[in-house]
Design an enzyme around this catalytic site. Structure first.
Site, short mmCIF file in Angstrom:
data_model
loop_
_atom_site.label_atom_id
_atom_site.label_comp_id
_atom_site.label_asym_id
_atom_site.label_seq_id
_atom_site.Cartn_x
_atom_site.Cartn_y
_atom_site.Cartn_z
N GLU A 72 -5.21 3.85 6.21
CA GLU A 72 -4.87 3.66 4.79
C GLU A 72 -5.27 4.88 3.95
O GLU A 72 -4.48 5.33 3.11
CB GLU A 72 -5.55 2.38 4.28
CG GLU A 72 -4.91 1.86 3.01
CD GLU A 72 -5.65 0.70 2.38
OE1 GLU A 72 -5.59 -0.41 2.92
OE2 GLU A 72 -6.27 0.90 1.33
N ARG A 84 0.83 -1.23 0.00
CA ARG A 84 0.00 0.00 0.00
C ARG A 84 0.86 1.27 0.00
O ARG A 84 0.49 2.28 0.61
CB ARG A 84 -0.96 0.04 1.20
CG ARG A 84 -2.00 -1.06 1.23
CD ARG A 84 -2.97 -0.99 0.06
NE ARG A 84 -4.10 -1.87 0.23
CZ ARG A 84 -4.12 -3.17 -0.10
NH1 ARG A 84 -3.05 -3.74 -0.65
NH2 ARG A 84 -5.19 -3.89 0.10
N SER A 141 -10.70 -0.69 3.17
CA SER A 141 -10.01 -0.90 4.44
C SER A 141 -9.57 0.45 4.98
O SER A 141 -8.91 1.21 4.29
CB SER A 141 -8.76 -1.76 4.25
OG SER A 141 -9.10 -3.05 3.82
N1 EPU Z 1 -11.12 -10.76 10.12
C1 EPU Z 1 -11.84 -10.89 11.27
N2 EPU Z 1 -12.85 -9.98 11.51
C2 EPU Z 1 -13.15 -9.00 10.63
C3 EPU Z 1 -12.40 -8.86 9.45
C4 EPU Z 1 -11.37 -9.78 9.22
O1 EPU Z 1 -11.60 -11.75 12.09
O2 EPU Z 1 -14.09 -8.25 10.92
C5 EPU Z 1 -10.06 -11.75 9.82
C6 EPU Z 1 -10.54 -12.68 8.71
O3 EPU Z 1 -11.25 -13.77 9.21
C7 EPU Z 1 -9.26 -13.10 8.06
C8 EPU Z 1 -8.37 -11.89 8.24
O4 EPU Z 1 -8.92 -11.10 9.29
O5 EPU Z 1 -8.68 -14.18 8.75
C9 EPU Z 1 -8.20 -11.08 6.97
O6 EPU Z 1 -9.47 -10.61 6.51
P1 EPU Z 1 -9.81 -10.41 4.96
O7 EPU Z 1 -9.48 -11.65 4.19
O8 EPU Z 1 -11.20 -9.91 4.87
O9 EPU Z 1 -8.80 -9.34 4.45
P2 EPU Z 1 -8.18 -8.03 5.14
O10 EPU Z 1 -6.80 -8.35 5.57
O11 EPU Z 1 -9.12 -7.53 6.17
C10 EPU Z 1 -7.07 -7.14 2.97
C11 EPU Z 1 -7.00 -5.82 2.24
C12 EPU Z 1 -8.25 -5.59 1.41
C13 EPU Z 1 -8.39 -6.76 0.43
C14 EPU Z 1 -8.43 -8.07 1.21
C15 EPU Z 1 -8.41 -9.25 0.30
C16 EPU Z 1 -5.62 -4.30 3.53
C17 EPU Z 1 -5.59 -3.12 4.44
N3 EPU Z 1 -6.83 -4.74 3.18
O12 EPU Z 1 -8.14 -7.02 3.90
O13 EPU Z 1 -8.07 -4.39 0.68
O14 EPU Z 1 -9.55 -6.62 -0.36
O15 EPU Z 1 -7.26 -8.17 2.06
O16 EPU Z 1 -7.14 -9.40 -0.26
O17 EPU Z 1 -4.55 -4.80 3.14
C18 EPU Z 1 -8.40 -2.05 0.84
O18 EPU Z 1 -7.17 -1.94 0.90
O19 EPU Z 1 -9.15 -1.04 0.85
C19 EPU Z 1 -8.99 -3.36 0.79
C20 EPU Z 1 -10.31 -3.57 0.84
#
Ligand code: EPU
Length: 342
Positions: A338, A168, A242
């Site tokens: 972010e 990012r 995010s």
């Molecule tokens: N999780 C929870 N509770 C929540 C949300 C997430 O326990 O409320 C846990 C999930 O179960 C999972 C982990 O956290 O084990 C990761 O969650 P998720 O796969 O939804 O992805 P993320 O890490 O929250 C990142 C990016 C997103 C991108 C997704 C998919 C960042 C800051 N965010 O989210 O990007 O779509 O992975 O690759 O890196 C963005 O940058 O705006 C964005 C949406």
């Protein structure tokens, strides 16, 4: 030929930021070509104003009215510009909608960008933030970009190394690169395409549908379905994706945290560090689905802050600060926002 659009005064920005925050630009100009961009910034009065370059407004938190000039980049156009044994090269102008561009590449039979389907924003913003999702990042498919340098009035081509991509992050968020205005971006899409199913949730979704060898379009469709399920549509609920980056911590810090919190979600990085899931940390602190005034935490994804209606930048900032304080108190980890605060 259409006339150069005029500089507007006290221009409303609510429909130009996906958080849907009501704020005004002191001055606003929409440019639809590099020539018009150059002409506008050749005016010393305009060039002297503090400047906010606006694309899709999807990575932005407006904390008040914007002093100076909001320069809205609306340059359009996309084309296949070349190819060799390994890659097809596609170029899009900075103002093209990102998802529209991804769909267009797929319609040309070119795979590569499908894991990045449905990300809000414009093509020009993609390298700044090195947008990423579902196991892919801009840098994986990036070839080069053209930027306009307001200091010299020249356009320059910057290759992948020059962009200094990181999670990012890129050169365009730091001194030297911050003032450049991206006007087009070229991607190298692999001729020997293979699905990128590194992200477990995506691989699982496709396996459940019995797709052992999905096409690029099928991968895109699966990504779109996951995003629709977990992330709010900015047209319906104001948000900027995010709100925090997933924090990077040392292997030792992660190990210490795991002793106390065995459920901690973490991903090992190439450098031996660990990336923690900020959404999990926020969720564990009990913030998921909670609101503070008109700003709230999305009920399906704790990493997304939403505008429940009529939220100001101050409302969102207050909520973000409360979340940061709780996560830091419990886990000793400081979450970094972010979106860009303006
Ligand atoms: N999780 C929870 N509770 C929540 C949300 C997430 O326990 O409320 C846990 C999930 O179960 C999972 C982990 O956290 O084990 C990761 O969650 P998720 O796969 O939804 O992805 P993320 O890490 O929250 C990142 C990016 C997103 C991108 C997704 C998919 C960042 C800051 N965010 O989210 O990007 O779509 O992975 O690759 O890196 C963005 O940058 O705006 C964005 C949406």
């Amino acid at each position: 030929m259409p006339t150069q659009s005029a500089v507007q005064h006290h221009f409303p920005l609510q429909s130009l930021n996906t958080f849907g925050i009501a704020a005004y630009a002191q001055r606003y100009l929409r440019v639809d070509s590099v020539e018009r961009l150059r002409a506008a910034l050749a005016d010393p009065a305009l060039a002297a104003l503090p400047r906010l370059v606006l694309g899709g407004g999807s990575n932005l938190l407006l904390t008040g009215d914007v002093a100076g000039l909001v320069l809205h980049i609306a340059i359009e156009g996309r084309a296949i510009v070349g190819g060799d044994d390994d890659y097809s090269y596609v170029r899009a102008a900075a103002g093209e909608n990102w998802h529209g561009f991804v769909q267009w590449t797929l319609a040309q039979g070119l795979g590569g960008l499908e894991n990045l389907a449905l990300i809000p924003g414009t093509v020009g913003a993609a390298p700044i933030q090195n947008i990423g999702a579902y196991g892919a990042e801009t840098q994986d498919l990036f070839h080069s970009l053209t930027a306009f340098d307001p200091a010299s009035g020249a356009t320059i081509v910057i290759d992948k190394a020059g962009c200094r991509f990181a999670y990012r992050d890129s050169y365009f968020k730091h001194d030297g690169g911050r003032d450049l205005i991206i006007v087009d971006v070229t991607f190298a899409l692999p001729k020997r395409w293979r699905p990128n199913l590194r992200y477990a949730e995506l691989a699982q979704a496709l396996a459940e549908q019995g797709m052992a060898a999905p096409t690029a379009q099928q991968v895109a469709d699966a990504v779109i379905a996951i995003r629709r399920r977990k992330l709010p549509d900015p047209q319906a609920i104001g948000n900027a994706g995010s709100f925090f980056k997933n924090p990077l911590v040392s292997g030792e810090q992660c190990a210490r945290l795991l002793e106390r919190f065995p459920g901690l979600v973490h991903h090992r990085q190439a450098d031996g560090g660990e990336k923690l899931a900020a959404g999990w940390l926020i969720d564990q602190c009990g913030w998921k689905g909670r609101s503070l005034g008109a700003a709230g935490v999305y009920a399906q994804q704790a990493l997304v802050l939403v505008n429940n209606g009529g939220a100001t930048g101050a409302d969102v900032t207050r909520l973000a600060a409360a979340i940061q304080a709780d996560v830091e108190a419990r886990y000793g980890v400081r979450l970094e926002p972010e979106p860009v605060f303006v």
